[in-house]
Design a protein around this motif. Sequence first.
Motif, PDB file in Angstrom:
ATOM      1  N   SER A 116       0.669  -1.364   0.141  1.00 41.88           N
ATOM      2  CA  SER A 116       0.035   0.129  -0.519  1.00 41.88           C
ATOM      3  C   SER A 116       0.678   1.781   0.147  1.00 41.88           C
ATOM      4  O   SER A 116       1.942   1.284   0.130  1.00 41.88           O
ATOM      5  CB  SER A 116      -1.272   0.000   1.549  1.00 41.88           C
ATOM      6  OG  SER A 116      -1.690   1.125   1.374  1.00 41.88           O
ATOM      7  N   ASP A 117       0.298   2.432   0.206  1.00 46.99           N
ATOM      8  CA  ASP A 117       0.942   3.453   0.117  1.00 46.99           C
ATOM      9  C   ASP A 117       1.880   3.856   1.862  1.00 46.99           C
ATOM     10  O   ASP A 117       0.806   3.129   2.327  1.00 46.99           O
ATOM     11  CB  ASP A 117       0.408   4.946  -0.203  1.00 46.99           C
ATOM     12  CG  ASP A 117      -0.807   5.253   0.741  1.00 46.99           C
ATOM     13  OD1 ASP A 117      -1.004   6.074   1.284  1.00 46.99           O
ATOM     14  OD2 ASP A 117      -2.216   4.301   0.714  1.00 46.99           O
ATOM     15  N   ASP A 118       1.806   5.212   1.486  1.00 47.70           N
ATOM     16  CA  ASP A 118       3.295   4.941   3.116  1.00 47.70           C
ATOM     17  C   ASP A 118       1.667   5.471   4.002  1.00 47.70           C
ATOM     18  O   ASP A 118       1.784   5.189   5.430  1.00 47.70           O
ATOM     19  CB  ASP A 118       3.936   6.113   2.793  1.00 47.70           C
ATOM     20  CG  ASP A 118       5.082   6.132   2.628  1.00 47.70           C
ATOM     21  OD1 ASP A 118       5.855   7.069   2.034  1.00 47.70           O
ATOM     22  OD2 ASP A 118       5.429   4.443   1.979  1.00 47.70           O
ATOM     23  N   THR A 120      -4.739   3.868  -0.369  1.00 48.68           N
ATOM     24  CA  THR A 120      -4.930   3.095  -1.002  1.00 48.68           C
ATOM     25  C   THR A 120      -6.336   2.269  -1.272  1.00 48.68           C
ATOM     26  O   THR A 120      -7.352   2.168  -2.582  1.00 48.68           O
ATOM     27  CB  THR A 120      -4.000   2.178  -1.482  1.00 48.68           C
ATOM     28  OG1 THR A 120      -2.247   2.729  -2.065  1.00 48.68           O
ATOM     29  CG2 THR A 120      -4.007   2.222  -3.264  1.00 48.68           C
ATOM     30  N   THR A 144       8.259  -0.552   3.784  1.00 44.98           N
ATOM     31  CA  THR A 144       6.843  -0.780   2.980  1.00 44.98           C
ATOM     32  C   THR A 144       5.636  -1.096   3.550  1.00 44.98           C
ATOM     33  O   THR A 144       5.265  -1.763   4.610  1.00 44.98           O
ATOM     34  CB  THR A 144       6.869  -1.731   1.865  1.00 44.98           C
ATOM     35  OG1 THR A 144       8.632  -1.434   1.619  1.00 44.98           O
ATOM     36  CG2 THR A 144       6.158  -1.317   0.772  1.00 44.98           C
TER      37      THR A 144
END
Lengths: 241, 412
Positions: free
Chosen positions: B219-221, B225, B262
Amino acid sequence: MKRWLVQALVVLVIPGIAAAYDGSPRYGAFELRFGPHRPDSSAIPVNDDQFSYANVFGQNESMVRVELELDWQFARIHQIVSFGVGGLMGFMREEGKARFLDAEGQTVTSSDTTAINVIPLGLVGVIRLEALYEKLSVPLAPYIKGGLAWYLWWTRTAGETDNTGGTPGVIIMPGLALHLNWIEPRTARTFDNEVGVNHSFLFVEYVYARIDGFNDPGKMNLSPSNIGSHGTWVVGLCLEF
Amino acid sequence: MRVMMKTNSLLLFCFGVFLLKPLPAGAQLDTDNATSAGTWFWAEVTNRSDNDPGIRVDADHRTKFSYHDCRADVSFDIRVRLSEQLIHSTRTLYLYMGDQCDQSSRLSDCVKIGQLTPSTETVVFQRISLSTLFPETDCAVQANATARLWFALLDTEDVLNIINGDLIEKGPDVRLDTIGPPVTVTLRRILSGNENLTVEWSAVTHTDVYGYVAVYAASDDHCETGVLQSGSTIESAPYDGIVVRFAESITSLRLTNLTNETAYEVAVATLDEAGNTSVLSEALCAAPMETVGFGQALDTDGDYCFVATAAFGSSAHPSVNALRVFRDGFLRRLPFGDNLISGYYQVGPTLGNQVQNRPELRNGVITVLSLFSGGSALLVRVGPAWVTGGLLLSLLLGLLLGWVLPSPRRYR
């Protein structure tokens, strides 16, 4: 005869019957020992207090120490006192959770396990008083041990060893043993004839352990803090053979 | 005599430790499905023809085999092991399907699937198709159906005349199950670790739940998402990895080999025995992080061989180098090896001076160290784990057998 008198005689006479049996020669003793061990967190320096022993493993958590001891009784004043030397070896372990720093710099508990493993080793001299149960029919045997110790330790995090070391120190262990032969004297005699175990004891012991590398700040201080700043206790079974 | 007995006990124990080992995976006892002593079948369903990379069921193939889809082109083999007495029988081995094929009066109501002549220990009924067992492959209709298979060793195919020597034995059931568990999980929390994430959920109790599936996706930080949607099926979810565990009572799963820092979304579904899954739970999101253990946070405490250098006269002597290899390749690998080495460094200079100043002591040290350095390479090769383990085991056994239990003495 009054019941209380009969009971008193039983309590006094049976240990005497057990004590009257000389038995086979005695050479030593074997002990199985159990007890708690909680190091003093404030005495173990860490880079960051958030990773202190208390924070990682718990403020009041004690390791369970399991030990074996083998003594050689090299001298004895018959039915009075015995003198010996012995070696101890045990194992204890504590487990906690590793931590990491979040974006704000705060430590967060992770899912990884971190553990400290310790093998306590000791070499002690032992003096046991036998006169109480040998001559006075009192089924007690006080003793004192003292000597040197060396606690080997290593830590593991997420399945990998990340630090190792060893800390020497001194130990003094006074204790009191309950002589068991009087409970079943005939069985005790058979035990001696068949296996060679002369006496059996249950014991409780105070352990004074100064495991600090002889005041070396570079050594991890593993002195117990269960009783005072350097003490703990141990119970176990002793077989004298 | 007692010493010999104790020694023999010691040797037997040592050998026993090395000889005892679990049966290899898949080993089976040969007495299952025996109709009588010496005559038996043992059947296993194997070699499914479909190559669907979805979830597989590794159930007990001997009695039950389940499919999680009902495609008509799915087929499988049935491998049958025969006892010695049946291998060269003149009879024919038939495979029947039906509810009650174990009686001659009912065998005629059963459907013959295949037949073989048993000439070897193992025979295989090949490519039994799903459509043969379940003619109506409408999943809505055949959502949970069972085909019962039977083996019959008959002299003739006249099933109405079962004669002496004929055998009929229950074979595997093939179960068609296309409906997933009706319950999913509620995730409680997700914990980060070093290159791993652990997701936990509240306990689920349902008769159709045999395990759990966790899927994860990068996913995004900020975990915004929304890659994995709650209520969607696993087949439609765009996951990067999947972990399957057939264990009814677990409440957590660990996802490993992830990338630190991540973010990953993780969702979990329940799993039934056939491999059908429920819809996905609501996802949780976190990033694995490099962790610090207690040992790494500790704030506590050499490359010189004092005694050997003093004895051989040079730190570059071959024996000194061999001992250095032993220190680094064996001692350092012990859990307390570094402490042994640091302890030696405490007393090494004093010992080295003694060796250097006393020629008679020096000659003895040279002899001992030369012999040891020659054999130290072997210790390095074997490794400290095996050497230490062997020494400790020998010491412990010696203490227990030789010291703790001395010879009996008889007295008046």
